[in-house]
Design an enzyme around this catalytic site. Structure first.
Site: not given
Length: 205
Positions: A79, A185, A187
């Site tokens: 990001c 992202h 994650e």
């Protein structure tokens, strides 16, 4: 050991949790000297470009990150950590200089198609470099999770690893030598994101 670069902001906990779930030895680092023992490094980020770069500059992590990358060890930007690799940003009349590893600026979505900005939610990636190691076992067209109003525009199209459509086409991931970066992202991207992080972890083993 994977160094998780901690400049006092960013989505560190979620990234750390995902990497630990994959069995990685993760350590938060806040000083450049702590990078010397790392096999690979991750620069996560949420929020504003200037906040990220100014905090990194105060902690001497800008030059420390550049020096780490020069060693050839795997590096992943996420990001704002992706945006930081470029020269500068248009965000909020930004004054901070980026790491300058790649030529190009960070720009805002044009909103010419009336789409909501920021882009928040799931969108597809079209993989342009199937040989990119972090995309191993990830099919083109996979959905990943985005939260952003800005994105880099690389001058060198050869580094674009994937692109995404959101009113316009933008580079959603890049790859050059040992440097990998994603606007999305991983994650937060469930199975696909964990596969990408797993691929990155294995690069440093």
């Amino acid at each position: 050991m994977i160094a998780l670069i901690d400049y006092g902001a960013g989505n560190l906990h979620s990234v750390e949790k995902a990497l630990r779930f994959l069995g990685a030895d993760v350590r938060r680092i806040a000083r450049p000297d702590q990078l010397k023992d790392a096999q690979s490094a991750v620069l996560p980020g949420v929020g504003a470009f200037d906040d990220c770069l100014n905090a990194m500059q105060r902690q001497e992590l800008v030059e420390g990150t550049r020096e780490f990358i020069k060693t050839g060890r795997p590096f992943l930007g996420i990001c704002v950590g992706y945006q930081a690799l470029f020269e500068k940003s248009d965000e909020f009349d930004s004054c901070a200089a980026g790491l300058g590893l790649f030529k190009g600026n960070v720009v805002r979505f044009s909103n010419r198609n009336g789409l909501k900005i920021p882009q928040i939610g799931w969108n597809q990636i079209d993989i342009e470099q199937p040989a990119c190691p972090i995309f191993r076992c990830i099919p083109t067209g996979s959905y990943v999770y985005f939260v952003h109003s800005y994105f880099p525009k690389p001058e060198d199209n050869s580094i674009v690893a994937s692109h995404t459509e959101y009113g316009e086409t933008f580079a959603s991931a890049i790859w050059k030598d040992n440097v990998y970066a994603t606007q999305f992202h991983p994650e937060k991207s469930q199975k696909i994101g964990l596969q990408l992080l797993k691929n990155f972890v294995e690069l440093g083993q």
